[in-house]
Design a protein around this motif. Structure first.
Motif, PDB file in Angstrom:
ATOM      1  N   GLY A 114      19.232  25.605 -23.544  1.00 44.46           N
ATOM      2  CA  GLY A 114      18.332  26.402 -22.719  1.00 44.46           C
ATOM      3  C   GLY A 114      17.459  25.534 -21.827  1.00 44.46           C
ATOM      4  O   GLY A 114      17.237  25.848 -20.651  1.00 44.46           O
ATOM      5  N   LEU A 115      16.955  24.436 -22.370  1.00 49.16           N
ATOM      6  CA  LEU A 115      16.124  23.521 -21.581  1.00 49.16           C
ATOM      7  C   LEU A 115      16.930  22.878 -20.462  1.00 49.16           C
ATOM      8  O   LEU A 115      16.435  22.720 -19.334  1.00 49.16           O
ATOM      9  CB  LEU A 115      15.522  22.454 -22.494  1.00 49.16           C
ATOM     10  CG  LEU A 115      14.496  22.948 -23.519  1.00 49.16           C
ATOM     11  CD1 LEU A 115      14.112  21.833 -24.474  1.00 49.16           C
ATOM     12  CD2 LEU A 115      13.264  23.509 -22.829  1.00 49.16           C
ATOM     13  N   GLU A 121      18.046  25.628 -13.240  1.00 47.59           N
ATOM     14  CA  GLU A 121      17.647  26.936 -12.698  1.00 47.59           C
ATOM     15  C   GLU A 121      16.188  27.176 -13.038  1.00 47.59           C
ATOM     16  O   GLU A 121      15.880  27.690 -14.114  1.00 47.59           O
ATOM     17  CB  GLU A 121      18.512  28.047 -13.298  1.00 47.59           C
ATOM     18  CG  GLU A 121      19.996  27.909 -13.015  1.00 47.59           C
ATOM     19  CD  GLU A 121      20.798  29.015 -13.681  1.00 47.59           C
ATOM     20  OE1 GLU A 121      20.252  30.125 -13.868  1.00 47.59           O
ATOM     21  OE2 GLU A 121      21.955  28.762 -14.053  1.00 47.59           O
ATOM     22  N   PRO A 122      15.263  26.818 -12.148  1.00 45.59           N
ATOM     23  CA  PRO A 122      13.830  26.902 -12.451  1.00 45.59           C
ATOM     24  C   PRO A 122      13.351  28.271 -12.931  1.00 45.59           C
ATOM     25  O   PRO A 122      12.405  28.355 -13.694  1.00 45.59           O
ATOM     26  CB  PRO A 122      13.167  26.519 -11.122  1.00 45.59           C
ATOM     27  CG  PRO A 122      14.177  25.626 -10.467  1.00 45.59           C
ATOM     28  CD  PRO A 122      15.516  26.190 -10.846  1.00 45.59           C
ATOM     29  N   ALA A 126      12.219  32.963 -17.034  1.00 46.18           N
ATOM     30  CA  ALA A 126      11.610  34.249 -16.660  1.00 46.18           C
ATOM     31  C   ALA A 126      12.445  35.429 -17.149  1.00 46.18           C
ATOM     32  O   ALA A 126      11.918  36.527 -17.351  1.00 46.18           O
ATOM     33  CB  ALA A 126      11.432  34.322 -15.147  1.00 46.18           C
ATOM     34  N   ARG A 127      13.740  35.212 -17.368  1.00 45.76           N
ATOM     35  CA  ARG A 127      14.617  36.289 -17.841  1.00 45.76           C
ATOM     36  C   ARG A 127      14.267  36.736 -19.252  1.00 45.76           C
ATOM     37  O   ARG A 127      14.655  37.818 -19.683  1.00 45.76           O
ATOM     38  CB  ARG A 127      16.074  35.812 -17.804  1.00 45.76           C
ATOM     39  CG  ARG A 127      16.526  35.387 -16.424  1.00 45.76           C
ATOM     40  CD  ARG A 127      17.878  34.709 -16.449  1.00 45.76           C
ATOM     41  NE  ARG A 127      18.095  33.993 -15.202  1.00 45.76           N
ATOM     42  CZ  ARG A 127      19.176  33.277 -14.933  1.00 45.76           C
ATOM     43  NH1 ARG A 127      20.149  33.211 -15.825  1.00 45.76           N
ATOM     44  NH2 ARG A 127      19.297  32.641 -13.774  1.00 45.76           N
TER      45      ARG A 127
END
Length: 203
Positions: A114-115, A121-122, A126-127
């Motif tokens: 994830g990191l 993908e900055p 937020a998702r």
């Protein structure tokens, strides 16, 4: 007369069970392998399902990472919602920090993926904003119950900063592994927890 086993299982229920098998299989495999090392074939074999069934439900391995992270965060949300014995606000925070660390350590390869994805993908995290917000609200509610009152604005800011520092240090360890202490060092969690508790200063 047909027995109970002849009753057809609804397609939707079969699909849900299959999806859960893929998720469980992937999380189990990620205990010892990185997400990059896993193939869809590996996941399907572990789940005892076909590769086609995987693609029917998740579209791609990249999309599946979001499913896995959502499942991980939903599990954290469920844990935060469980009632616990009333103690001091600082003790409740310490329990939450310890649990969060234990889950991240056990799922280090998932979180690492994830990191890595968020670096490319900055807006990626937020998702997961909704479930992240629910976890924060549940944690805050547990602390306020133990305190016997609502935290004021300054206390909430200190609590948010304490969590930010705690999570940032762990994330940096997972992605970069800098010294002097590593995640598996016996002193790592106690030192980091003590720092977060000092920042929060709840009691």
């Amino acid at each position: 007369m047909a027995g109970p086993l002849s009753v057809p299982v609804p397609q939707q229920e079969r699909s849900r069970v299959t999806a859960e098998r893929f998720i469980t299989a992937a999380l189990d495999l990620l205990r010892n392998r990185t997400f990059a090392e896993l193939s869809v074939a590996d996941i399907a074999a572990e789940a005892d399902r076909s590769i086609g069934a995987f693609y029917q439900r998740f579209g791609s391995k990249d999309d599946f990472l979001e499913v896995l992270l959502t499942a991980y965060l939903e599990r954290a949300c469920a844990w935060a919602a469980e009632p616990r014995q009333k103690t001091s606000a600082s003790e409740v925070l310490a329990v939450h920090l310890d649990h969060s660390f234990g889950e991240l350590l056990a799922n280090k390869n998932l979180w690492h993926a994830g990191l890595q994805r968020s670096a490319a993908e900055p807006g990626f995290w937020a998702r997961f904003g909704d479930v992240g917000q629910r976890i924060a609200e549940l944690n805050l509610a547990a602390i306020e119950r133990s305190a016997g009152r609502s935290l004021d604005v300054n206390e909430r800011q200190r609590l948010a900063l304490a969590r930010q520092v705690f999570n940032s240090v762990i994330n940096n360890q997972i992605i970069n592994a800098p010294g002097p202490l590593q995640l598996d060092d016996p002193k790592f969690l106690p030192e980091l927890r003590a720092l977060a508790l000092r920042i929060a200063a709840l009691d």
